[in-house]
Design a protein around this motif. Structure first.
Motif, PDB file in Angstrom:
ATOM      1  N   GLU A  56       0.828  -1.205   0.000  1.00  0.00           N
ATOM      2  CA  GLU A  56       0.000   0.000   0.000  1.00  0.00           C
ATOM      3  C   GLU A  56       0.863   1.257   0.000  1.00  0.00           C
ATOM      4  N   ASP A  57       1.948   1.210   0.774  1.00  0.00           N
ATOM      5  CA  ASP A  57       2.823   2.372   0.829  1.00  0.00           C
ATOM      6  C   ASP A  57       3.552   2.582  -0.493  1.00  0.00           C
ATOM      7  N   ARG A  58       3.903   1.509  -1.177  1.00  0.00           N
ATOM      8  CA  ARG A  58       4.554   1.655  -2.480  1.00  0.00           C
ATOM      9  C   ARG A  58       3.597   2.268  -3.503  1.00  0.00           C
ATOM     10  N   LEU A  59       2.340   1.893  -3.443  1.00  0.00           N
ATOM     11  CA  LEU A  59       1.345   2.506  -4.333  1.00  0.00           C
ATOM     12  C   LEU A  59       1.215   3.998  -4.035  1.00  0.00           C
ATOM     13  N   TYR A  60       1.250   4.331  -2.738  1.00  0.00           N
ATOM     14  CA  TYR A  60       1.177   5.744  -2.363  1.00  0.00           C
ATOM     15  C   TYR A  60       2.396   6.497  -2.895  1.00  0.00           C
ATOM     16  N   ILE A  61       3.575   5.915  -2.740  1.00  0.00           N
ATOM     17  CA  ILE A  61       4.796   6.561  -3.231  1.00  0.00           C
ATOM     18  C   ILE A  61       4.751   6.742  -4.741  1.00  0.00           C
ATOM     19  N   GLN A  62       4.269   5.734  -5.470  1.00  0.00           N
ATOM     20  CA  GLN A  62       4.131   5.865  -6.921  1.00  0.00           C
ATOM     21  C   GLN A  62       3.258   7.052  -7.276  1.00  0.00           C
ATOM     22  N   SER A  63       2.099   7.149  -6.620  1.00  0.00           N
ATOM     23  CA  SER A  63       1.177   8.250  -6.898  1.00  0.00           C
ATOM     24  C   SER A  63       1.790   9.589  -6.508  1.00  0.00           C
ATOM     25  N   TRP A  64       2.494   9.600  -5.364  1.00  0.00           N
ATOM     26  CA  TRP A  64       3.103  10.847  -4.898  1.00  0.00           C
ATOM     27  C   TRP A  64       4.178  11.316  -5.875  1.00  0.00           C
ATOM     28  N   LEU A  65       5.011  10.403  -6.348  1.00  0.00           N
ATOM     29  CA  LEU A  65       6.063  10.775  -7.298  1.00  0.00           C
ATOM     30  C   LEU A  65       5.481  11.241  -8.628  1.00  0.00           C
ATOM     31  N   ASP A  66       4.437  10.558  -9.101  1.00  0.00           N
ATOM     32  CA  ASP A  66       3.800  10.982 -10.350  1.00  0.00           C
ATOM     33  C   ASP A  66       3.272  12.409 -10.222  1.00  0.00           C
ATOM     34  N   ALA A  67       2.632  12.701  -9.078  1.00  0.00           N
ATOM     35  CA  ALA A  67       2.095  14.041  -8.863  1.00  0.00           C
ATOM     36  C   ALA A  67       3.217  15.063  -8.696  1.00  0.00           C
ATOM     37  N   TYR A  68       4.286  14.657  -8.017  1.00  0.00           N
ATOM     38  CA  TYR A  68       5.414  15.566  -7.779  1.00  0.00           C
ATOM     39  C   TYR A  68       6.048  16.026  -9.087  1.00  0.00           C
ATOM     40  N   PHE A  69       6.240  15.100 -10.014  1.00  0.00           N
ATOM     41  CA  PHE A  69       6.899  15.444 -11.277  1.00  0.00           C
ATOM     42  C   PHE A  69       5.924  15.951 -12.343  1.00  0.00           C
ATOM     43  N   ASP A  70       4.613  15.909 -12.052  1.00  0.00           N
ATOM     44  CA  ASP A  70       3.619  16.515 -12.944  1.00  0.00           C
ATOM     45  C   ASP A  70       3.557  17.998 -12.608  1.00  0.00           C
ATOM     46  N   SER A  71       4.554  18.717 -13.058  1.00  0.00           N
ATOM     47  CA  SER A  71       4.798  20.087 -12.609  1.00  0.00           C
ATOM     48  C   SER A  71       5.274  20.933 -13.770  1.00  0.00           C
ATOM     49  N   PRO A  72       5.014  22.250 -13.732  1.00  0.00           N
ATOM     50  CA  PRO A  72       5.583  23.131 -14.750  1.00  0.00           C
ATOM     51  C   PRO A  72       7.106  23.108 -14.753  1.00  0.00           C
ATOM     52  N   HIS A  73       7.693  22.639 -13.640  1.00  0.00           N
ATOM     53  CA  HIS A  73       9.148  22.574 -13.526  1.00  0.00           C
ATOM     54  C   HIS A  73       9.700  21.193 -13.881  1.00  0.00           C
ATOM     55  N   ARG A  74       8.898  20.363 -14.513  1.00  0.00           N
ATOM     56  CA  ARG A  74       9.288  18.978 -14.797  1.00  0.00           C
ATOM     57  C   ARG A  74      10.602  18.901 -15.566  1.00  0.00           C
ATOM     58  N   ASP A  75      10.756  19.738 -16.611  1.00  0.00           N
ATOM     59  CA  ASP A  75      11.970  19.669 -17.424  1.00  0.00           C
ATOM     60  C   ASP A  75      13.210  19.993 -16.608  1.00  0.00           C
ATOM     61  N   ILE A  76      13.072  20.899 -15.642  1.00  0.00           N
ATOM     62  CA  ILE A  76      14.212  21.257 -14.797  1.00  0.00           C
ATOM     63  C   ILE A  76      14.506  20.138 -13.810  1.00  0.00           C
ATOM     64  N   LEU A  77      13.441  19.622 -13.173  1.00  0.00           N
ATOM     65  CA  LEU A  77      13.617  18.569 -12.179  1.00  0.00           C
ATOM     66  C   LEU A  77      14.179  17.293 -12.785  1.00  0.00           C
ATOM     67  N   MET A  78      13.804  17.029 -14.046  1.00  0.00           N
ATOM     68  CA  MET A  78      14.186  15.764 -14.662  1.00  0.00           C
ATOM     69  C   MET A  78      15.291  15.947 -15.692  1.00  0.00           C
ATOM     70  N   SER A  79      16.213  16.870 -15.383  1.00  0.00           N
ATOM     71  CA  SER A  79      17.402  17.069 -16.203  1.00  0.00           C
ATOM     72  C   SER A  79      18.590  17.265 -15.280  1.00  0.00           C
ATOM     73  N   LEU A  80      19.617  16.455 -15.456  1.00  0.00           N
ATOM     74  CA  LEU A  80      20.804  16.485 -14.593  1.00  0.00           C
ATOM     75  C   LEU A  80      22.032  16.102 -15.424  1.00  0.00           C
ATOM     76  N   PRO A  81      23.231  16.348 -14.895  1.00  0.00           N
ATOM     77  CA  PRO A  81      24.432  15.879 -15.607  1.00  0.00           C
ATOM     78  C   PRO A  81      24.426  14.356 -15.774  1.00  0.00           C
ATOM     79  N   ALA A  82      24.857  13.906 -16.917  1.00  0.00           N
ATOM     80  CA  ALA A  82      24.924  12.471 -17.193  1.00  0.00           C
ATOM     81  C   ALA A  82      26.128  11.857 -16.485  1.00  0.00           C
ATOM     82  N   LYS A  83      26.012  10.616 -16.122  1.00  0.00           N
ATOM     83  CA  LYS A  83      27.134   9.885 -15.540  1.00  0.00           C
ATOM     84  C   LYS A  83      28.104   9.521 -16.659  1.00  0.00           C
TER      85      LYS A  83
END
Length: 225
Positions: free
Chosen positions: A18-45
């Motif tokens: 149940e907690d993993r389902l909550y985390i999935q939903s929370w992360l989906d909502a967190y990254f569903d943001s106007p700042h998504r491109d910034i949050l999901m862009s980082l230096p490559a390894k």
């Protein structure tokens, strides 16, 4: 006794699901943001010792500055791996102060649901960084955090995040559990921890700054903003 243990294990398994389902939903909502491109862009390894985005998480081509978009992936981290890490780094130290500690179920779900980067909780005007969970070493940041603060752990304060760009560790107070196997949350300013090598519980209590009643409450409050 074995029957009771089996029932507890089944109950814990259901809670984790149940907690993993909550985390999935929370992360989906967190990254569903106007700042998504910034949050999901980082230096490559770029090499084995880099802390950048692993190849498996890269989403598209690396740009000329070495940055790349990344994607979340399902995690292969197990509850057993988290327990083993806590057993090695937390329990021997927290037992010294008489605080029986177990990783809160919702936090265990965060560590074991998805490989994810750049997760910040915004709480009462501050920003709290949760550990990055890259696919090639998902538990490395939490291992380093638990290894870095043995004196806090020995006093019953268990670090799990960082306050405001590394201003100090955010911790559970293992002496203040709630009914959901979670703990009150406090943070320590780095400067308040510089002067002494050893800390008693009494001294640390003077520096502990209250944040929230639990990790779960903090996560839910952050989601409502």
């Amino acid at each position: 006794m074995e029957t009771r243990k089996a029932v507890n294990t089944l109950g814990d398994t259901q809670i984790l699901k149940e907690d993993r389902l909550y985390i999935q939903s929370w992360l989906d909502a967190y990254f569903d943001s106007p700042h998504r491109d910034i949050l999901m862009s980082l230096p490559a390894k770029m090499n084995e010792d880099d802390a950048g985005v692993p190849v498996e998480m890269q989403d598209g081509e690396v740009d000329e500055e070495g940055w790349v978009h990344w994607r979340m992936l399902d995690s292969a981290v197990t509850e057993e791996q988290i327990d083993e890490l806590a057993e090695a780094l937390i329990r021997p130290r927290s037992d010294a102060c008489g605080a029986a500690f177990s990783v809160p179920p919702l936090y265990a779900a965060y560590l074991s649901t998805r490989y994810v980067l750049n997760v910040y909780l915004r709480y009462d005007g501050c920003t709290i960084a949760l550990p990055n969970l890259p696919s090639d070493s998902p538990l490395e940041e939490i291992r380093k955090l638990w290894s870095a603060w043995p004196t806090l752990i020995e006093a019953g304060y268990i670090p799990f995040a960082s306050y405001e760009d590394g201003a100090g560790p955010v911790c559970w107070d293992a002496n203040k559990p709630d009914q959901e196997r979670d703990y009150a949350v406090v943070w320590f300013d780095h400067e308040s921890l510089l002067d002494e090598q050893q800390y008693s519980r009494e001294k640390l209590e003077l520096h502990a700054q209250t944040l929230c009643s639990s990790f779960r409450a903090m996560l839910m409050q952050s989601a409502s903003k």
